[in-house]
Write an enzyme that holds these catalytic residues in place. Structure first.
Site, mmCIF file in Angstrom:
data_model
loop_
_atom_site.group_PDB
_atom_site.id
_atom_site.type_symbol
_atom_site.label_atom_id
_atom_site.label_comp_id
_atom_site.label_asym_id
_atom_site.label_seq_id
_atom_site.Cartn_x
_atom_site.Cartn_y
_atom_site.Cartn_z
ATOM 1 N N HIS A 12 -1.512 0.683 6.834
ATOM 2 C CA HIS A 12 -1.641 1.617 5.709
ATOM 3 C C HIS A 12 -0.389 2.492 5.603
ATOM 4 O O HIS A 12 0.592 2.094 5.016
ATOM 5 C CB HIS A 12 -2.919 2.444 5.851
ATOM 6 C CG HIS A 12 -4.160 1.676 5.555
ATOM 7 N ND1 HIS A 12 -4.469 1.213 4.301
ATOM 8 C CD2 HIS A 12 -5.179 1.280 6.353
ATOM 9 C CE1 HIS A 12 -5.617 0.558 4.330
ATOM 10 N NE2 HIS A 12 -6.080 0.588 5.569
ATOM 11 N N HIS B 193 0.816 -1.220 0.000
ATOM 12 C CA HIS B 193 0.000 0.000 0.000
ATOM 13 C C HIS B 193 0.849 1.269 0.000
ATOM 14 O O HIS B 193 0.874 1.991 -0.985
ATOM 15 C CB HIS B 193 -0.946 -0.039 1.199
ATOM 16 C CG HIS B 193 -1.935 1.083 1.232
ATOM 17 N ND1 HIS B 193 -1.675 2.284 1.855
ATOM 18 C CD2 HIS B 193 -3.184 1.193 0.699
ATOM 19 C CE1 HIS B 193 -2.719 3.083 1.708
ATOM 20 N NE2 HIS B 193 -3.652 2.440 1.021
ATOM 21 N N GLU C 73 -4.483 -4.442 9.018
ATOM 22 C CA GLU C 73 -4.670 -3.390 8.012
ATOM 23 C C GLU C 73 -3.646 -2.265 8.116
ATOM 24 O O GLU C 73 -3.991 -1.115 8.367
ATOM 25 C CB GLU C 73 -6.086 -2.815 8.096
ATOM 26 C CG GLU C 73 -7.175 -3.835 7.814
ATOM 27 C CD GLU C 73 -8.548 -3.199 7.727
ATOM 28 O OE1 GLU C 73 -8.740 -2.370 6.830
ATOM 29 O OE2 GLU C 73 -9.404 -3.532 8.565
#
EC number: 4.2.99.-
Length: 299
Positions: A274, A232, A272
């Site tokens: 980021h 990401h 998750e």
């Protein structure tokens, strides 16, 4: 808020809870005050983690604060994706915001430009914007579809990922754009950063690869060991390597300028990760489940 809770500790990785799981730490940067500043995308806030005692202070801002960067004026600047504005926050907590010229543009990426202004992407409008520290806004067409992250290159231009254009774009400060298509179909580039080797490095979330592009437009791609890693964000580390988040696998990855890849598992595969940034001699990343992770740089 004053929460400092170490919840995961290995030889290389430590995690610190900084919010509840619904607040969504998303992106982070080192501020002009030496603290770590990060967005809480689902809470409509920007928070500061004190470098000495870990104290977290939360500042309400506009809706959907997403990517954040330190500005040339000693303030923090960030995109408000859902409010469609560009936010500014001083280290003392004074907040203001500015509207791009294009409404409903979906501002996402932001960076300090080479000209003393802040540059940002309007991902939903296929445009790139520029805002001075006094709030004057200019916009230009992006060189491709869905501009996402952007950074200043070593050539004095702005470089951005064109997520839906499957390309990397270059934009001069007077608005002239060029797109460089990627070799892999469906690469879906997102994060981008200037590397220590005079090139730009970017993530291919759709292809599970890390890309490198020279200022002349030559592209090299490096497949990751896990094709489903969904890399990401990416940043240059203090060790001369590039570091990136693996959103699909709950890891932080490292790639040397000659293409050697290693990775560090986080506490959960679904945490998750980021945004990622260098801070205090280490790498820090934001976990949308409510924590910041610190990854030790080892020789």
């Amino acid at each position: 808020m004053n929460e400092f809770n170490e919840r995961y500790d290995t030889d290389s990785v430590r995690e610190f809870t900084v919010s509840d799981a619904d607040a969504g730490p998303y992106a982070l940067t080192e501020g002009p005050d030496g603290a770590l500043w990060f967005t809480l995308v689902h809470r409509g806030a920007v928070a500061r983690r004190d470098p000495d005692d870990g104290h977290v202070t939360v500042h309400p801002v506009g809706d959907g604060p997403t990517v954040i960067t330190a500005g040339p004026d000693g303030a923090l600047w960030f995109t408000e994706y859902r409010a469609h504005r560009i936010g500014r926050l001083t280290p003392e907590g004074a907040y203001s915001s500015f509207a791009p010229r294009t409404p409903e543009g979906g501002p996402f990426g932001i960076t300090a430009g080479p000209d003393g202004a802040l540059w940002f992407t309007l991902s939903s409008a296929d445009r790139v914007g520029r805002v001075t520290v006094d709030g004057e806004v200019t916009e230009y067409p992006a060189p491709g579809a869905f501009p996402s992250a952007l950074t200043t290159g070593p050539d004095g231009a702005l470089w951005c990922t064109l997520n839906q254009g499957n390309a990397v774009g270059r934009l001069t400060t007077d608005g002239h754009g060029t797109a460089y298509p990627l070799p892999t179909e469906g690469a879906g580039p997102v994060g981008i950063a200037a590397g220590p080797d005079g090139a730009l490095w970017f993530t291919e979330i759709g292809a599970g690869r890390i890309g490198r592009i020279t200022v002349d437009g030559a592209v090299t791609e490096y497949p990751l060991p896990d094709p489903a890693a969904r890399p990401h964000a990416v940043t240059a580390g203090p060790d001369g390597a590039l570091w990136f988040t693996e959103w699909g696998g709950g890891r932080v990855g490292r790639i040397t300028v000659d293409g050697h890849v290693s990775s560090y598992p986080l506490s959960r595969t679904d945490c998750e990760p980021h945004g990622i940034t260098a801070h205090d001699g280490a790498l820090w990343c934001a976990l949308e489940t409510g924590s910041l992770a610190r990854i030790e740089v080892r020789p």
